[in-house]
Scaffold this active site. Structure first.
Site, PDB file in Angstrom:
ATOM      1  NE  ARG A   1      42.715  47.332  40.306  1.00 55.29           N
ATOM      2  CZ  ARG A   1      41.621  46.594  40.091  1.00 55.29           C
ATOM      3  NH1 ARG A   1      41.401  46.087  38.909  1.00 55.29           N
ATOM      4  NH2 ARG A   1      40.751  46.392  41.055  1.00 55.29           N
TER       5      ARG A   1
ATOM      6  N   GLY B   1      44.832  49.991  46.249  1.00 55.91           N
ATOM      7  CA  GLY B   1      43.818  50.671  45.440  1.00 55.91           C
ATOM      8  C   GLY B   1      44.378  51.574  44.358  1.00 55.91           C
TER       9      GLY B   1
ATOM     10  CD  GLU C   1      46.753  46.371  53.369  1.00 53.87           C
ATOM     11  OE1 GLU C   1      45.669  46.244  52.755  1.00 53.87           O
ATOM     12  OE2 GLU C   1      46.842  46.301  54.606  1.00 53.87           O
TER      13      GLU C   1
ATOM     14  CB  CYS D   1      26.066  28.101  29.084  1.00 56.40           C
ATOM     15  SG  CYS D   1      25.588  27.334  27.575  1.00 56.40           S
ATOM     16  CD  GLU D   2      25.657  32.178  33.404  1.00 55.18           C
ATOM     17  OE1 GLU D   2      24.865  33.137  33.377  1.00 55.18           O
ATOM     18  OE2 GLU D   2      25.473  31.165  34.085  1.00 55.18           O
TER      19      GLU D   2
HETATM   20  C1  LIG Z   1      42.562  44.826  52.381  1.00 51.90           C
HETATM   21  C2  LIG Z   1      43.009  45.007  50.975  1.00 51.90           C
HETATM   22  N1  LIG Z   1      44.240  45.512  50.751  1.00 51.90           N
HETATM   23  C3  LIG Z   1      44.708  45.691  49.493  1.00 51.90           C
HETATM   24  C4  LIG Z   1      43.942  45.379  48.397  1.00 51.90           C
HETATM   25  C5  LIG Z   1      44.532  45.587  47.028  1.00 51.90           C
HETATM   26  O1  LIG Z   1      43.817  46.467  46.247  1.00 51.90           O
HETATM   27  P1  LIG Z   1      44.366  46.854  44.788  1.00 51.90           P
HETATM   28  O2  LIG Z   1      44.603  45.597  44.063  1.00 51.90           O
HETATM   29  O3  LIG Z   1      43.275  47.661  44.199  1.00 51.90           O
HETATM   30  O4  LIG Z   1      45.634  47.628  45.005  1.00 51.90           O
HETATM   31  C6  LIG Z   1      42.652  44.875  48.581  1.00 51.90           C
HETATM   32  C7  LIG Z   1      41.810  44.587  47.415  1.00 51.90           C
HETATM   33  O5  LIG Z   1      40.637  44.449  47.435  1.00 51.90           O
HETATM   34  C8  LIG Z   1      42.181  44.677  49.905  1.00 51.90           C
HETATM   35  O6  LIG Z   1      40.958  44.183  50.140  1.00 51.90           O
END
Ligand SMILES: Cc1ncc(COP(=O)(O)O)c(C=O)c1O
Length: 429
Positions: free
Chosen positions: A288, A247, A285, A359-360
């Site tokens: 992005r 996140g 984790e 087409c949206e």
């Molecule tokens: C369980 C889990 N971990 C990690 C992430 C990665 O999030 P981000 O790309 O915002 O770091 C996500 C993204 O939705 C997720 O669902």
């Protein structure tokens, strides 16, 4: 439509090589994503380094960008993989990621997906992150059938609202109504289910409360709640790790930098220390933040369109659409658009609505300050995450191409598929 935009057209950062030359070298066609693998590796190394002498704790969220070249490049810098499907799991394994460095989240894992997770390597993956109480006996049954003990983490929903988190409702996952995770109030029922499961061993607690955190505070709030839950659990069950999810934010505007990902790691380690939980490993984790800024989507200008009665209504029609990059349609995200080619620096600009061929009405990349002419390609910036992985073939459009650059050279590429491929496939259905 709004009047002219005052700001000059943003330009590709100087570190970007000539993306058009890269496309040509790769023969990839447009629209195509172009990625800078070196920059991704540099950012991954910074996150890994934030752990100091606690190795193996960064699990790259493959959903952000599942290209093998990227998964391998990040694995080479010490990242494991966070996967959310059996297919992502197989991909990580094929890219050489050690099963010990893979965690698997997801609310509805099918039996065959659980089998792949439990059955790989010497003792399955590092952790299957259970997202419901009901999933625990299912994991137990699959592990028993395989003659293995499955290592399981409980994904706990810390119950933080998206207002508290300050992020978009669609990317907030840690609030009480979310389908994700086990409500913290249900913890004792989850532990009872773990106790009843003979082929499951509890090894950790995980959470992922949302995406696009610009400051560490909401992340730290969630980590503190997770530490509190860990204290409660450890009174009766040993744990090995806490996983605070991903996140970490990315600035899509070029104007308000997000806190660097390594600072989130240091903040989470700090909370664990203050809460007396630093004997546990920390897992993160990130998705992005490792890849978004290091990918652009290159599109060709198909034509321009302008109202005769209201000349301020102008559209730049490009060959990339919401099927190639859905974030603007899905999350109201805005990616900066820069002209590529012969445009002179400092050329005067006007407001153009950049739209695709789908087409949206949602196939709209927003209004951008662009020169009236002098270029026939554009790059949509910060498109390295949740771009290709969310692409579709809606309207019979081909999947975009991909070009991977390292050391200023194209090291891998995947050409955009020919138009006839979709028609041939669908004709058979
Ligand atoms: C369980 C889990 N971990 C990690 C992430 C990665 O999030 P981000 O790309 O915002 O770091 C996500 C993204 O939705 C997720 O669902």
């Amino acid at each position: 439509m709004a009047g002219p935009l005052a700001s000059p057209a943003p330009r590709l950062a100087p570190r970007w090589f000539d993306v058009l030359r890269a496309l040509e070298e790769a023969g990839a066609g447009t629209p195509s994503y172009v990625y800078d693998l070196d920059a991704m590796q540099r950012d991954a190394s910074a996150v890994v380094a934030a752990f100091g002498d606690r190795p193996g704790n960064v699990f790259y969220a493959v959903k952000a960008n599942s290209a093998g070249s990227i998964v391998r490049a990040l694995a080479a810098r010490g990242c494991g993989a966070d996967v959310v499907s059996g297919a992502e799991l197989l991909l990580a394994l094929r890219c050489g990621v050690d099963p010990e460095s893979i965690v698997y989240s997801g609310v509805a894992k099918a039996d065959e997906e659980l089998d792949a997770a439990i059955g790989c390597g010497d003792r399955g993956i590092r952790a299957v992150q259970a997202e419901s109480i009901e999933e625990i006996p299912r994991i137990d049954a699959r592990a028993r059938a395989a003659g293995r003990i499955a290592r399981v983490a409980l994904r706990i929903n810390p119950g933080v609202s998206f207002e508290e988190l300050g992020t978009h409702a669609h990317v907030a996952t840690g609030h009480d109504e979310a389908k994700f995770g086990i409500a913290k109030e249900d913890l004792r029922f989850a532990l009872a289910e773990v106790d009843a499961a003979k082929s499951v061993t509890l090894c950790g607690l995980s959470s992922h409360v949302g995406s696009q955190f610009f400051r560490v505070d909401p992340y730290v709030t969630a980590a503190r709640i997770l530490c509190g839950i860990a204290k409660e659990v450890r009174a009766s069950h040993p744990l090995e790790f806490l996983d605070t999810g991903g996140g970490f934010g990315v600035d899509y505007t070029g104007e308000s930098p997000a806190t660097p990902a390594d600072e989130f790691v240091r903040a989470a380690l700090d909370v664990m220390k203050r809460e007396g939980q630093d004997d546990l490993a920390l897992h993160v984790e990130p998705g992005r933040c490792l890849v978004a800024a290091h990918g652009v989507l290159v599109a060709r200008v198909i034509q321009r369109k302008q109202s005769r009665a209201r000349p301020e209504d102008r559209w730049l029609l490009i060959d990339a659409g919401m099927n190639d990059l859905i974030r603007p349609a899905l999350y109201q995200a805005k990616h900066r658009v820069v002209p590529l080619g012969t445009t002179q620096a400092g050329a005067s600009t006007e407001a153009w609505r950049v739209v695709g061929p789908v087409c949206e009405s949602a196939d709209d990349f927003g209004e951008h300050a662009l020169p009236g002419g002098g270029f026939d390609h554009v790059a949509l910036l910060d498109a390295g995450a949740y771009g290709y992985t969310m692409a579709s073939r809606y309207n019979g459009r081909a999947m975009p191409g991909e070009v991977f650059v390292s050391g200023g050279r194209v090291v891998a590429s995947l050409a955009r598929r020919p138009m006839a491929e979709w028609a041939n496939e669908r004709a058979l259905s």
